[in-house]
Design an enzyme around this catalytic site. Structure first.
Site, PDB file in Angstrom:
ATOM      1  N   GLY A 161       0.791  -0.853   0.126  1.00 14.19           N
ATOM      2  CA  GLY A 161      -0.638   0.095   0.381  1.00 14.19           C
ATOM      3  C   GLY A 161       1.015   0.993   0.004  1.00 14.19           C
ATOM      4  O   GLY A 161       1.988   1.467  -0.385  1.00 14.19           O
TER       5      GLY A 161
ATOM      6  N   ASP B  69      -2.991  -2.452 -10.455  1.00 15.05           N
ATOM      7  CA  ASP B  69      -2.982  -3.443 -11.599  1.00 15.05           C
ATOM      8  C   ASP B  69      -1.671  -1.970 -13.240  1.00 15.05           C
ATOM      9  O   ASP B  69      -0.610  -2.912 -13.464  1.00 15.05           O
ATOM     10  CB  ASP B  69      -4.002  -3.188 -13.288  1.00 15.05           C
TER      11      ASP B  69
END
Length: 355
Positions: free
Chosen positions: A244, A278
């Site tokens: 993250g 992605d």
């Protein structure tokens, strides 16, 4: 053959011919984005976009100058037309996309809230979709094994038993298999039973390069921390653990052990988090194709993710290669001062700002 950065990408056999760099297989859907924040029940209108983990990777890589192909199945409806036209508009080869007259193209609606937020809602209309009919019988090896890299995700495995059989075939070791990249992409709501986590772990163990979020590894397998995730996944030559806003850690096999690199993420003014994983994979794969060092592969992943984090759609304009290279080459102190906000990939002013 491998190096301290991980497995080498097979070179183009003949540079005089157009060689596909990355082939991505998976479902893409038409996405409906809300016109304003709030519950789906309260949002009055939606804007149309596209979304699909594998096609996202193909589009970002194509925008960065790589030759890519998207392999999938869509309906013979207008939504299928829109997907193929939009994805090919990014420069992606869509010649291996087949049309299914008896099944629809999938669509989904989502709220503006971040996926991890309590108020986030997403509603999929993909059951029985054309893409769920992909199988070993409907997808030709010639369409998926002719590139330098084959990129797959765990989302495809959850769509149907036939899709899972297809992924197992593609991930089976065989002579001449391209470098195989696998993004775990654990989506619990897509699995009809409790077998999803074990299936994903088994598939990941067969890939050369694996991407997994630290949070999804804990949710799927009850494993905490990059080192523990690597212990559970020792087989891939490279494991990238996305952490993250903290950053990402890569483990690249070097002889009997691993080279380990951690790169903090730059500070980003987040507009929407959907599609960032992605984009990270696309940035990392782009740097891998170019033979860059492990640290720079992670930095390019962060920069490409930041291009998506700062827009509301699943796809964002990646930074120009020269600009991304310049930022990836910053010393650690300057990298730590990076502050990236909306429009940073097209702005002419300096992105590096001190607090």
């Amino acid at each position: 053959m491998s190096s301290v950065n991980g497995p080498d990408v097979p070179p183009a056999a003949d540079v005089t011919k157009a060689v596909t760099d990355v082939i991505c297989l998976g479902e893409s859907m038409v996405t409906f984005l809300p016109s304003r924040p709030g519950r789906l029940a309260d949002v009055p209108s939606f804007a149309r976009a596209i979304g699909g983990a594998e096609s996202n990777v193909a589009c970002v890589l194509a925008a960065a100058g790589h030759r890519t192909r998207w392999v999938s199945r869509v309906g013979t409806d207008g939504f299928g037309d829109h997907l193929v036209e939009t994805i090919s508009g990014y420069g992606v080869d869509t010649s291996a996309v087949t049309r299914d007259a008896s099944r629809p193209t999938g669509v989904y609606f989502r709220t503006a809230a971040d996926r991890a937020a309590d108020g986030h809602e997403v509603v999929y209309y993909r059951a029985g979709s054309a893409a769920s009919a992909m199988s070993p019988a409907t997808v030709s090896d010639a369409h998926v094994l002719g590139g330098r890299v084959l990129h797959l995700t765990g989302i495809t495995a959850a769509l149907s038993a036939d899709c899972l059989a297809l992924l197992r075939r593609l991930l089976r070791p065989r002579p001449g298999r391209p470098l195989t990249s696998f993004d775990v992409n654990h989506r619990p709501r897509l699995w009809s039973g409790a077998e999803g986590p074990e299936v994903l772990l088994d598939l990941a163990r067969s890939a050369d390069l694996v991407f997994v979020g630290e949070d999804e590894a804990e949710a799927a397998w009850g494993i905490e921390g990059p080192a523990a995730i690597r212990a559970a996944l020792p087989e891939p030559a490279v494991l990238v653990v996305k952490q993250g806003a903290a950053g990402a850690t890569a483990f690249a096999r070097d002889g009997a052990g691993d080279v380990v690199a951690f790169v903090p993420a730059p500070s980003v003014e987040v507009v929407a988090a959907v599609g960032a994983g992605d984009a990270f994979a696309a940035g990392y794969l782009s740097a891998t194709l170019r033979g860059l060092p492990l640290r720079d592969r992670l930095r390019h992943g962060h920069l490409t993710a930041a291009a998506v984090l700062t827009v509301p759609e699943d796809l964002g304009r990646p930074p120009a290669t020269e600009r991304a290279d310049r930022l990836a080459a910053l010393d650690d102190a300057a990298w730590g001062r990076l502050r990236l906000g909306p429009g940073w990939t097209s702005a002419e002013d300096e992105e590096v700002r001190t607090p």
